[in-house]
Design a protein around this motif. Sequence first.
Motif, PDB file in Angstrom:
ATOM      1  N   VAL A 137      35.585  34.589  44.644  1.00 55.59           N
ATOM      2  CA  VAL A 137      35.346  34.378  43.212  1.00 55.59           C
ATOM      3  C   VAL A 137      35.438  35.717  42.483  1.00 55.59           C
ATOM      4  O   VAL A 137      36.058  35.826  41.419  1.00 55.59           O
ATOM      5  N   SER A 138      34.849  36.742  43.071  1.00 58.87           N
ATOM      6  CA  SER A 138      34.893  38.073  42.482  1.00 58.87           C
ATOM      7  C   SER A 138      36.328  38.566  42.358  1.00 58.87           C
ATOM      8  O   SER A 138      36.685  39.253  41.402  1.00 58.87           O
ATOM      9  N   GLY A 139      37.163  38.194  43.333  1.00 56.24           N
ATOM     10  CA  GLY A 139      38.572  38.584  43.294  1.00 56.24           C
ATOM     11  C   GLY A 139      39.343  37.862  42.207  1.00 56.24           C
ATOM     12  O   GLY A 139      39.968  38.483  41.346  1.00 56.24           O
ATOM     13  N   PHE A 140      39.302  36.533  42.229  1.00 57.65           N
ATOM     14  CA  PHE A 140      40.068  35.752  41.259  1.00 57.65           C
ATOM     15  C   PHE A 140      39.600  35.974  39.826  1.00 57.65           C
ATOM     16  O   PHE A 140      40.400  35.949  38.897  1.00 57.65           O
ATOM     17  N   THR A 141      38.297  36.165  39.626  1.00 56.24           N
ATOM     18  CA  THR A 141      37.784  36.395  38.267  1.00 56.24           C
ATOM     19  C   THR A 141      37.954  37.843  37.831  1.00 56.24           C
ATOM     20  O   THR A 141      37.543  38.219  36.737  1.00 56.24           O
ATOM     21  N   ALA A 190      45.960  46.217  37.371  1.00 56.55           N
ATOM     22  CA  ALA A 190      46.622  45.235  36.508  1.00 56.55           C
ATOM     23  C   ALA A 190      45.705  44.054  36.203  1.00 56.55           C
ATOM     24  O   ALA A 190      45.623  43.594  35.065  1.00 56.55           O
ATOM     25  N   GLY A 191      45.007  43.577  37.233  1.00 58.71           N
ATOM     26  CA  GLY A 191      44.086  42.470  37.038  1.00 58.71           C
ATOM     27  C   GLY A 191      42.736  42.909  36.532  1.00 58.71           C
ATOM     28  O   GLY A 191      41.854  42.076  36.318  1.00 58.71           O
ATOM     29  N   THR A 192      42.580  44.214  36.317  1.00 61.21           N
ATOM     30  CA  THR A 192      41.296  44.839  35.942  1.00 61.21           C
ATOM     31  C   THR A 192      40.183  44.323  36.854  1.00 61.21           C
ATOM     32  O   THR A 192      39.139  43.870  36.392  1.00 61.21           O
ATOM     33  N   GLY A 193      40.449  44.400  38.163  1.00 58.23           N
ATOM     34  CA  GLY A 193      39.485  43.901  39.150  1.00 58.23           C
ATOM     35  C   GLY A 193      38.687  44.986  39.839  1.00 58.23           C
ATOM     36  O   GLY A 193      37.476  45.019  39.747  1.00 58.23           O
ATOM     37  N   GLY A 194      39.354  45.902  40.549  1.00 61.62           N
ATOM     38  CA  GLY A 194      38.633  47.028  41.112  1.00 61.62           C
ATOM     39  C   GLY A 194      38.447  47.051  42.616  1.00 61.62           C
ATOM     40  O   GLY A 194      37.846  48.001  43.133  1.00 61.62           O
ATOM     41  N   PHE A 195      38.953  46.045  43.345  1.00 60.91           N
ATOM     42  CA  PHE A 195      38.880  46.141  44.805  1.00 60.91           C
ATOM     43  C   PHE A 195      39.812  47.247  45.277  1.00 60.91           C
ATOM     44  O   PHE A 195      40.950  47.353  44.822  1.00 60.91           O
ATOM     45  N   GLY A 196      39.331  48.052  46.216  1.00 59.79           N
ATOM     46  CA  GLY A 196      40.139  49.135  46.758  1.00 59.79           C
ATOM     47  C   GLY A 196      40.152  49.110  48.273  1.00 59.79           C
ATOM     48  O   GLY A 196      39.820  48.107  48.903  1.00 59.79           O
ATOM     49  N   VAL A 197      40.511  50.243  48.858  1.00 55.11           N
ATOM     50  CA  VAL A 197      40.616  50.324  50.314  1.00 55.11           C
ATOM     51  C   VAL A 197      39.707  51.397  50.900  1.00 55.11           C
ATOM     52  O   VAL A 197      39.639  51.549  52.111  1.00 55.11           O
ATOM     53  N   ARG A 228      42.462  40.481  49.113  1.00 54.33           N
ATOM     54  CA  ARG A 228      41.369  40.765  48.172  1.00 54.33           C
ATOM     55  C   ARG A 228      41.932  41.255  46.835  1.00 54.33           C
ATOM     56  O   ARG A 228      41.547  40.771  45.769  1.00 54.33           O
ATOM     57  N   SER A 229      42.853  42.205  46.877  1.00 57.23           N
ATOM     58  CA  SER A 229      43.386  42.765  45.642  1.00 57.23           C
ATOM     59  C   SER A 229      44.433  41.852  44.998  1.00 57.23           C
ATOM     60  O   SER A 229      44.576  41.841  43.771  1.00 57.23           O
ATOM     61  N   PHE A 230      45.141  41.093  45.824  1.00 58.96           N
ATOM     62  CA  PHE A 230      46.132  40.161  45.284  1.00 58.96           C
ATOM     63  C   PHE A 230      45.457  39.071  44.461  1.00 58.96           C
ATOM     64  O   PHE A 230      46.022  38.583  43.483  1.00 58.96           O
ATOM     65  N   THR A 231      44.227  38.682  44.840  1.00 55.50           N
ATOM     66  CA  THR A 231      43.493  37.709  44.034  1.00 55.50           C
ATOM     67  C   THR A 231      43.220  38.257  42.638  1.00 55.50           C
ATOM     68  O   THR A 231      43.218  37.499  41.666  1.00 55.50           O
ATOM     69  N   HIS A 232      43.008  39.571  42.524  1.00 51.84           N
ATOM     70  CA  HIS A 232      42.869  40.198  41.202  1.00 51.84           C
ATOM     71  C   HIS A 232      44.132  39.975  40.369  1.00 51.84           C
ATOM     72  O   HIS A 232      44.069  39.586  39.206  1.00 51.84           O
ATOM     73  N   TRP A 233      45.256  40.250  40.996  1.00 55.54           N
ATOM     74  CA  TRP A 233      46.530  40.174  40.270  1.00 55.54           C
ATOM     75  C   TRP A 233      46.828  38.739  39.852  1.00 55.54           C
ATOM     76  O   TRP A 233      47.307  38.488  38.741  1.00 55.54           O
ATOM     77  N   ILE A 234      46.524  37.797  40.737  1.00 53.04           N
ATOM     78  CA  ILE A 234      46.730  36.380  40.413  1.00 53.04           C
ATOM     79  C   ILE A 234      45.811  35.954  39.275  1.00 53.04           C
ATOM     80  O   ILE A 234      46.233  35.300  38.317  1.00 53.04           O
ATOM     81  N   GLY A 235      44.535  36.331  39.378  1.00 50.69           N
ATOM     82  CA  GLY A 235      43.559  35.892  38.396  1.00 50.69           C
ATOM     83  C   GLY A 235      43.635  36.627  37.074  1.00 50.69           C
ATOM     84  O   GLY A 235      43.176  36.113  36.052  1.00 50.69           O
TER      85      GLY A 235
END
Length: 481
Positions: free
Chosen positions: A105-109, A216-223, A130-137
């Motif tokens: 949820v944190s990823g997609f949102t 791009a997704g303004t999410g913030g998951f990194g590595v 994890r990060s691709f969900t950011h881009w999708i969402g």
Amino acid sequence: MNRRMIFNAVGIVLKVEAVLLLLPALVSALYRERSFLAFIITAAVSFFLGMLPSLLLKPRTRLIYAKEGFIIVAFTWVMLSLIGAIPFVISGEISSPVDAFFETVSGFTTTGASVVADMEVMSHGILFWRSFTHWIGGMGIIVFVMAILPNVSERPIHILRAEVPGPITGKLVPRIKDTAVILYLIYIVMTLIEIVLLVIGGMPLFESVVHAFGTAGTGGFGVKRDSIGGYSPYLQWVITVFMVLFGVNFNLYYLIIIKKFKTVFKSSELWCYLGVVLSSVALITFNIRGIFGTFSESLRAASFQVASIISTTGYATADFNLWPSLSKNILLILMFIGGCAGSTAGGIKVSRIVVLFKLIGNEIKRMIHPRSVTSLRFEGKVLDGATKKNISNYYLIYFVCFFAIFLCLSIEPFDLETNLTATAACFNNVGPGFGMVGPTGGYGDYSNFSKLVLSVGMLLGRLEIYPLIIACMPAAWSKNR
């Protein structure tokens, strides 16, 4: 109520998710990781569930209205998150289903709040997902589906308005499908440009892709455990600039492409957004000058963190938990403001803030001159009574939901700063807060109940409240329009 169309629309999105799951599967295969099987199994499950509505519930008509649009969006995001959590559980990298759901949820949102203590031990495939969900969402999965599939539904403007963040959502061009294509082309091109610039700066290709998705997704998951702190000043500045850019209304980029520069420069929301960014950077740079060795370091840290918080990305280059109270309070305010309407950022949105101050100013003028008649204008257009009422109502329901989530978290044995900023960070889709949920902490210590509450909060924030609430109301499912 066109129930069959609702389930068929959700089914189409699940089939698209099945295809998208093949990308992290490919990454896992390239790195020869066991998570490959987890993605293949999940893709098969998603495709099977997506096929069921088209086989069992063929719609008699494809016509939908506003409430169907809201319900489609709400159901889609919940199902995306449930399916998207499966690879974490099957691979064993996040064994708890509740934790996996929270992370997805944190990823997609595009929130970026995490229960993972050490992401550096995770497989490349899982990190990519994890990060691709950011881009999708970020731009919206249903907007993506409208862009690639013809005739998904009739009257798709109801879906666009329900999914794209911001109070004012309209068409860039006469056809909604063309609008969706334009939005995603801009989104893709900006993402690719950032990837190239990060690679030029010496960041490995995999990490460049992951961080570009997160920006791009303004999410913030990194590595990495220290987020962006270990990278060079050049890379930090690149990410800073793109965080600001992705917080801008994408309509303005289209206007730049068609050379309507005057319209762009007249955007009050854009100037307010940039003004808040610049003034916040100036104040924080001055306030933290004693923490960093040089002015340039202070400026870079302040610029990065302001861009990260106002765009609700959530990356960090420093532990702002240790910054002075003034700087922390500015960042807290930026959590609520968020980016522009029509961007990938969360928060209340700058446009609503601008309209709120205009409403206050207009009311003060009316009290001083009760017989005067003044119209309220925003971006060159007169705001009608319905729009003003909708924005006022949004503020009311926003704070009702905010305090409801905060009260639910109050059962936890954590301090006020932690629970309050956890609520603000999740509900506004920011990610890190202060205290235990700061940039060096996480959400792993919260109970399963609180994680589910925060998950609902993230969905409410990303969908701007109404779709999820409407989907839960029995009256919305009645046959009467």
